[in-house]
Design an enzyme around this catalytic site. Structure first.
Site, PDB file in Angstrom:
ATOM      1  N   ASN A   1      10.523   4.556   3.172  1.00 63.78           N
ATOM      2  CA  ASN A   1      10.152   3.554   4.230  1.00 63.78           C
ATOM      3  C   ASN A   1      11.592   2.727   4.720  1.00 63.78           C
ATOM      4  O   ASN A   1      12.256   2.330   3.760  1.00 63.78           O
ATOM      5  CB  ASN A   1       9.219   2.658   3.772  1.00 63.78           C
ATOM      6  CG  ASN A   1       7.778   3.224   3.711  1.00 63.78           C
ATOM      7  OD1 ASN A   1       7.505   3.865   5.000  1.00 63.78           O
ATOM      8  ND2 ASN A   1       7.148   3.230   2.551  1.00 63.78           N
TER       9      ASN A   1
ATOM     10  N   ARG B   1       0.660  -1.193   0.203  1.00 63.76           N
ATOM     11  CA  ARG B   1       0.034   0.005   0.049  1.00 63.76           C
ATOM     12  C   ARG B   1       0.770   1.005  -0.178  1.00 63.76           C
ATOM     13  O   ARG B   1       0.956   1.731  -0.919  1.00 63.76           O
ATOM     14  CB  ARG B   1      -0.964  -0.066   1.226  1.00 63.76           C
ATOM     15  CG  ARG B   1      -2.180   1.118   1.167  1.00 63.76           C
ATOM     16  CD  ARG B   1      -1.894   2.143   1.542  1.00 63.76           C
ATOM     17  NE  ARG B   1      -1.170   2.377   3.002  1.00 63.76           N
ATOM     18  CZ  ARG B   1      -0.864   3.611   3.542  1.00 63.76           C
ATOM     19  NH1 ARG B   1      -0.681   4.521   2.723  1.00 63.76           N
ATOM     20  NH2 ARG B   1      -0.092   3.545   4.681  1.00 63.76           N
ATOM     21  N   ASP B   2       1.650   1.433   1.120  1.00 65.57           N
ATOM     22  CA  ASP B   2       2.343   2.604   1.288  1.00 65.57           C
ATOM     23  C   ASP B   2       3.463   2.691   0.221  1.00 65.57           C
ATOM     24  O   ASP B   2       3.819   3.779  -0.339  1.00 65.57           O
ATOM     25  CB  ASP B   2       2.945   2.742   2.570  1.00 65.57           C
ATOM     26  CG  ASP B   2       3.645   3.832   3.086  1.00 65.57           C
ATOM     27  OD1 ASP B   2       3.462   4.904   2.096  1.00 65.57           O
ATOM     28  OD2 ASP B   2       4.163   4.269   4.077  1.00 65.57           O
TER      29      ASP B   2
ATOM     30  N   HIS C   1      11.346   6.307   8.559  1.00 64.36           N
ATOM     31  CA  HIS C   1      11.628   6.354   7.164  1.00 64.36           C
ATOM     32  C   HIS C   1      13.204   6.593   7.286  1.00 64.36           C
ATOM     33  O   HIS C   1      13.550   7.319   8.284  1.00 64.36           O
ATOM     34  CB  HIS C   1      11.125   7.723   6.454  1.00 64.36           C
ATOM     35  CG  HIS C   1       9.614   7.422   6.029  1.00 64.36           C
ATOM     36  ND1 HIS C   1       9.235   7.952   4.976  1.00 64.36           N
ATOM     37  CD2 HIS C   1       8.620   6.566   6.488  1.00 64.36           C
ATOM     38  CE1 HIS C   1       7.996   7.463   4.514  1.00 64.36           C
ATOM     39  NE2 HIS C   1       7.509   6.806   5.387  1.00 64.36           N
TER      40      HIS C   1
ATOM     41  N   HIS D   1       6.776   3.917  12.819  1.00 65.64           N
ATOM     42  CA  HIS D   1       6.867   4.055  11.292  1.00 65.64           C
ATOM     43  C   HIS D   1       8.013   5.020  10.926  1.00 65.64           C
ATOM     44  O   HIS D   1       7.632   6.050  10.716  1.00 65.64           O
ATOM     45  CB  HIS D   1       5.585   4.308  10.792  1.00 65.64           C
ATOM     46  CG  HIS D   1       5.280   4.510   9.126  1.00 65.64           C
ATOM     47  ND1 HIS D   1       4.405   3.423   8.467  1.00 65.64           N
ATOM     48  CD2 HIS D   1       5.974   4.890   8.324  1.00 65.64           C
ATOM     49  CE1 HIS D   1       4.736   3.538   7.402  1.00 65.64           C
ATOM     50  NE2 HIS D   1       5.510   4.625   7.181  1.00 65.64           N
TER      51      HIS D   1
ATOM     52  N   CYS E   1      10.071   9.054  -0.166  1.00 63.60           N
ATOM     53  CA  CYS E   1       9.819  10.513  -0.777  1.00 63.60           C
ATOM     54  C   CYS E   1       9.994  10.139  -2.235  1.00 63.60           C
ATOM     55  O   CYS E   1      11.208   9.515  -2.582  1.00 63.60           O
ATOM     56  CB  CYS E   1      11.184  11.343  -0.216  1.00 63.60           C
ATOM     57  SG  CYS E   1      10.641  11.710   1.528  1.00 63.60           S
TER      58      CYS E   1
END
Lengths: 314, 314
Positions: free
Chosen positions: B262, B27-28, B222, B220, B253
């Site tokens: 991520n 998804r992300d 990054h 979460h 990004c």
């Protein structure tokens, strides 16, 4: 991408107030570069690193030019750094001859490069482990007699490309041997980047038990598996205050164009600054230096912080 | 490059025994992909992730196709995952209409996506912070009435691209509001990757003080500045047992081709496996899945572990 050129500073408990970064980009970072980097560029690189606030900058290696052609200009380079009086400029010396060359030029800090494994001693030095230690013994003793600070690198502390896992007691044996010779400082190298935080903490604890105090230990992590900064954080929690890093993440395994080798100094400084741990380094200047050096080498820096900050500036 | 396909396992003290990885790659990771990924490929990706041992795989988003064209096939994709009975398959729902679409298809877990800052609420949702919370309130309540597990994402917890630093009390306000609506779990997002470990620990401690227990918190991170795994290690020390990651480091990004967004699931699993923390994930299978997905997308994975392990296999 971000309004933040620096992280927010939020200290964590029980961490050191200050860390000394041992910058290895000019030596470890450049030594495997295929195309020759001009001596003037190396000298400018080191001066820029000093301007960015780094206080310990490993400058070059007095190894035989046949083995490391990139650093064959050590005799030309080292005198160009004479103006950097406030900066420690250690140089690598593989043997007695290398030490003599360094001492003639006035080097005040040297480093020897040992291995924790038989396989790497064989591959890198073409000697058994004990033979390589026997070679270092007179080098370290002579350096100490000359009043010079000696760092002992111990590579492959956490894994070896041929042997796989490395027994901790073997690492301890090499470390205590180097200490007994007179090394002032040891750098524990995760040359292939496989270590994880528990492994780091166990080695540090075992070394302390064997009488090697934390204040003579530095850590040298590689980011091959992305673990370097997590391992660094664990080492900080143990009290380690000497951390090796390479500006822009220069150097490391030659298997990929964007080789993820040495921990990038910028990624380290971002974390330390966020934690409120003093390093004296100006992250903006350091990043600019790595961007400049990447231009000299003709490829982008693998440092994530360099990429993020240099994009931001565009 | 290394004889080690896995790290040596050396536990550290006082860490959780087991961690639940909330896999966000499908998804992300995919949502910002420019070229449309076929539904069949997405379904195979998710099945492969499940085969690799991941037990929570965020599958898609029931957002309006106009906003996220890549996930416009949610209605087609979700039914293809019916065979994965042992796997939690949360889906993102932006509003009541999205929730209804998800519920019709039998979704048992949903997530809402809130912001900790006014600027991002405005940019991402075109609402003020309070307006966005007001939109989520009936969504969460209705989902809870339907017996569905609800995750609340809180983005920009540690920094915002427009505002810079984000006050912790503001993050806490959004988190407690989501908890009060009935969210079962919150995911603290460092959307721009600027956090460092002390910052993470301070937010976790503050949330605990305000009655948000650690066991309802996920993190979460990054890797934009290379900090994700160090932050994860600090969160583990605090007791966090839900960690978001994206297979192969997908997503993040869009400012660079090898975007460092991520946290890569493989880099995370390498560390957890080294620490002896159970995840149920087979790192070899997971890496093979990310290599396969990278081939589908036509560019290499930014995960350092994927690069190191896939090179090793060549």
């Amino acid at each position: 991408m971000t309004a933040l050129g620096l992280p927010m500073t939020v200290p964590a408990q029980d961490l050191p107030e200050r860390v000394r970064i041992h910058e290895v980009g000019a030596r470890d970072g450049l030594q495997n570069e295929k195309s020759t980097v001009p001596t003037e560029v190396k000298a400018e690189f080191i001066h820029r690193l000093a301007d960015a606030g780094l206080t310990t900058i490993e400058a070059t290696s007095f190894v035989h030019p046949k083995w490391v052609p990139q650093l064959a200009d050590a005799e030309d380079l080292f005198p160009k750094l004479g103006g950097l009086r406030e900066v420690a400029l250690p140089v690598l010396v593989p043997n007695r001859r290398g030490l003599d060359r360094a001492l003639v030029l006035g080097a005040r800090r040297v480093a020897v490069f040992a291995s924790a494994t038989e396989s790497f001693a064989k591959a890198n030095l073409n000697r058994t482990l004990d033979e390589s230690l026997a070679v270092f013994d007179p080098v370290v003793r002579h350096a100490k007699d000359a009043g010079v600070h000696v760092r002992g690198y111990v590579s492959m502390c956490f894994g070896d490309p041929w042997e796989g896992p490395v027994p901790l007691h073997q690492v301890v044996r090499v470390c205590t041997a180097l200490r007994d010779m007179g090394c002032d400082e040891l750098s524990l190298g995760d040359t292939i980047g496989v270590a994880t935080p528990g492994h780091v903490l166990e080695l540090l604890a075992l070394l302390n038990e064997e009488g090697v105090p934390t204040n003579m230990l530095g850590v040298h992590f590689h980011d091959t598996y992305g673990q370097a900064l997590a391992n660094t954080y664990a080492a900080l929690e143990h009290g380690v205050t000497t951390i090796d890093a390479s500006a822009g993440g220069l150097g490391g395994c030659p298997f990929a164009k964007s080789a993820t080798g040495n921990l990038a100094t910028e990624d380290l400084v971002w974390m330390l600054q966020g934690l409120g741990i003093e390093t004296g380094v100006d992250l903006g200047r350091l990043t600019a230096t790595s961007v400049w050096m990447a231009e000299q080498l003709g490829r982008p820096s693998p440092s994530r912080t360099v990429r993020a900050l240099s994009h931001k500036d565009q």
